[in-house]
Scaffold this motif. Structure first.
Motif, PDB file in Angstrom:
ATOM      1  N   ASN A   1      11.910  29.038  28.172  1.00 48.19           N
ATOM      2  CA  ASN A   1      11.605  29.821  29.378  1.00 48.19           C
ATOM      3  C   ASN A   1      12.240  29.203  30.612  1.00 48.19           C
ATOM      4  O   ASN A   1      12.765  29.909  31.483  1.00 48.19           O
ATOM      5  CB  ASN A   1      10.087  29.923  29.565  1.00 48.19           C
ATOM      6  N   ALA A   2      12.212  27.870  30.690  1.00 48.23           N
ATOM      7  CA  ALA A   2      12.806  27.185  31.837  1.00 48.23           C
ATOM      8  C   ALA A   2      14.317  27.391  31.895  1.00 48.23           C
ATOM      9  O   ALA A   2      14.911  27.398  32.979  1.00 48.23           O
ATOM     10  CB  ALA A   2      12.491  25.694  31.774  1.00 48.23           C
ATOM     11  N   LEU A   3      14.924  27.600  30.730  1.00 46.23           N
ATOM     12  CA  LEU A   3      16.371  27.844  30.663  1.00 46.23           C
ATOM     13  C   LEU A   3      16.705  29.325  30.801  1.00 46.23           C
ATOM     14  O   LEU A   3      17.882  29.705  30.753  1.00 46.23           O
ATOM     15  CB  LEU A   3      16.927  27.318  29.328  1.00 46.23           C
ATOM     16  N   GLY A   4      15.677  30.159  30.944  1.00 51.17           N
ATOM     17  CA  GLY A   4      15.896  31.595  31.063  1.00 51.17           C
ATOM     18  C   GLY A   4      16.195  32.275  29.747  1.00 51.17           C
ATOM     19  O   GLY A   4      16.796  33.355  29.713  1.00 51.17           O
ATOM     20  N   LEU A   5      15.746  31.667  28.639  1.00 56.27           N
ATOM     21  CA  LEU A   5      16.004  32.225  27.313  1.00 56.27           C
ATOM     22  C   LEU A   5      14.762  32.918  26.755  1.00 56.27           C
ATOM     23  O   LEU A   5      13.646  32.447  26.962  1.00 56.27           O
ATOM     24  CB  LEU A   5      16.425  31.119  26.340  1.00 56.27           C
ATOM     25  N   THR A   6      14.993  33.989  26.039  1.00 59.93           N
ATOM     26  CA  THR A   6      13.930  34.635  25.277  1.00 59.93           C
ATOM     27  C   THR A   6      14.273  34.462  23.804  1.00 59.93           C
ATOM     28  O   THR A   6      15.217  35.086  23.299  1.00 59.93           O
ATOM     29  CB  THR A   6      13.816  36.135  25.617  1.00 59.93           C
TER      30      THR A   6
ATOM     31  N   ARG B   1      20.944  23.390  33.032  1.00 61.56           N
ATOM     32  CA  ARG B   1      20.462  24.585  32.303  1.00 61.56           C
ATOM     33  C   ARG B   1      21.395  24.940  31.145  1.00 61.56           C
ATOM     34  O   ARG B   1      21.852  26.075  30.999  1.00 61.56           O
ATOM     35  CB  ARG B   1      20.309  25.755  33.264  1.00 61.56           C
TER      36      ARG B   1
ATOM     37  N   LYS C   1      29.967  31.598  29.074  1.00 61.62           N
ATOM     38  CA  LYS C   1      28.649  31.127  28.660  1.00 61.62           C
ATOM     39  C   LYS C   1      28.752  30.224  27.437  1.00 61.62           C
ATOM     40  O   LYS C   1      29.512  30.489  26.503  1.00 61.62           O
ATOM     41  CB  LYS C   1      27.738  32.308  28.355  1.00 61.62           C
TER      42      LYS C   1
ATOM     43  N   THR D   1       8.453  26.611  25.958  1.00 61.26           N
ATOM     44  CA  THR D   1       8.383  26.313  27.388  1.00 61.26           C
ATOM     45  C   THR D   1       9.754  25.934  27.926  1.00 61.26           C
ATOM     46  O   THR D   1      10.166  26.372  29.007  1.00 61.26           O
ATOM     47  CB  THR D   1       7.382  25.171  27.652  1.00 61.26           C
TER      48      THR D   1
ATOM     49  N   SER E   1      27.969  24.305  32.015  1.00 66.84           N
ATOM     50  CA  SER E   1      27.064  25.080  32.858  1.00 66.84           C
ATOM     51  C   SER E   1      27.781  26.238  33.549  1.00 66.84           C
ATOM     52  O   SER E   1      27.145  27.127  34.107  1.00 66.84           O
ATOM     53  CB  SER E   1      26.415  24.181  33.913  1.00 66.84           C
TER      54      SER E   1
END
Length: 343
Positions: free
Chosen positions: A324-329, A263, A237, A321, A233
């Protein structure tokens, strides 16, 4: 996602020829045999696990349910001409040994195993009872069979992955998270093929070509999982890969919870992890083909005469979903190749 015909696949006509060569043959289809047959199965999951419960209730959509439905189509009716016995090896070494011994003492006509460890344990306990493994990644390397085309002995079954999958998992997770500098590999050395090396060779080759550092994250107990995932984490990265491993399947809820907590994006080898809330998975499509082999064995065919079969199709699943919660596109190019996108 990708069709991969097995070089050792047997078509329906081939099954008929095999069955016709046995003493019982297909003339016995639908008839009650002279005795009640016993079909036995081992599972690494607890009997009250959600996957186990679903397997016993959902007909063709699960491995065990599909087996029972498939046998019924071939004239084998549970409680009429055969009895189904299942035991769980979950609960430590003593419980494992006891479950294997219980099934052997039943003198079943065939035993189905669900993991490499179970197959090895049953093989050590009997050289005569036919064994059909539902999943084995390296049956030749593990000494289960002489070759995929001609297993020999009392064992045959189905493979679930190839060694090249390690590199494929890294390719896919890098498409989802393109700026990673390192990838963590989660596995239990005691329950994953060749203590992880079966997949690591191709994974490390792909990592070297793409400039990503591979960091092993071995775990041997449920309590190890949170700490193993939390390491990834912090910078630089990272993303993670879960190897094919019965221990990880048993502990899938704990793994998913830790990836959400810290995350950390992770790719999984089976859809079971997606059902628990995972980000993405790439692995074989569930095909319940064991009924064909169990039927042939019950009619007299030797397990060692039936070729080991490989998956015919692999599928990519993505949960947008969770992304998105992980901040990924997730890139459109990856979404377009997915067999299923969950919201």
């Amino acid at each position: 996602m990708t069709e991969r015909p097995s070089a050792f696949a047997v078509d329906r006509r081939g099954f008929i020829r095999l069955a016709g060569s046995t003493a019982a043959g297909w003339l016995a289809l639908g008839a009650t045999p002279d005795r009640m047959r016993i079909v036995a199965s081992l599972t690494v999951l607890p009997l009250d696990d959600e996957l186990t419960r679903r397997s016993m209730t959902d007909s063709a959509t699960t491995r065990l349910g599909g087996l029972i439905a498939g046998l019924r189509q071939r004239g084998w009716v549970e409680g009429v001409n055969y009895r189904f016995e299942i035991r769980s090896t979950f609960g430590g070494p003593d419980k494992f040994k006891a479950a294997v011994r219980e099934l052997i003492d039943l003198k079943p006509d065939v035993i189905l195993t669900g993991s490499t460890g179970e197959t090895a344990a049953v093989m050590a306990a009997t050289k005569t009872i036919p064994i059909v493994f539902a999943t084995s990644n390296d049956p030749v390397g593990n000494g289960f069979v002489e070759s995929l085309a001609h297993p020999g002995g009392n064992v045959t079954g189905f493979t679930s992955s190839t060694a090249e999958m390690g590199g494929k998992w890294l390719q896919l997770i890098r498409e989802a998270v393109p700026d990673i500098a390192r990838v963590g590999v989660l596995f239990n050395p005691a329950t994953t093929p060749r203590a992880g090396r079966f997949f690591l060779d191709s994974l490390e080759q792909e990592a070297a070509a793409s400039g990503v550092a591979v960091v092993l994250a071995p775990v041997s107990a449920t309590a190890d999982i949170d700490g193993a995932i939390s390491r990834f984490s912090e910078p630089p990265k990272a993303a993670m890969i879960a190897l094919v491993d019965s221990f990880l399947v048993v502990n899938r809820q704990t793994i998913i919870a830790a990836t959400a907590k810290y995350r950390v994006p992770m790719i999984y080898p089976f859809h079971y992890f997606m059902d628990a809330g995972g980000l993405m998975s790439y692995g074989p499509t569930l095909e319940v083909r064991s009924a064909d082999y169990v039927d042939l064995i019950l009619r007299g065919t030797k397990a060692g005469d039936l070729p080991v079969q490989a998956p015919r199709k692999y599928e990519l699943l993505i949960n947008r979903t969770v992304a998105n919660a992980l901040g990924l596109t997730i890139p459109f190019t990856l979404l377009a190749r997915a067999d299923e996108i969950r919201e």
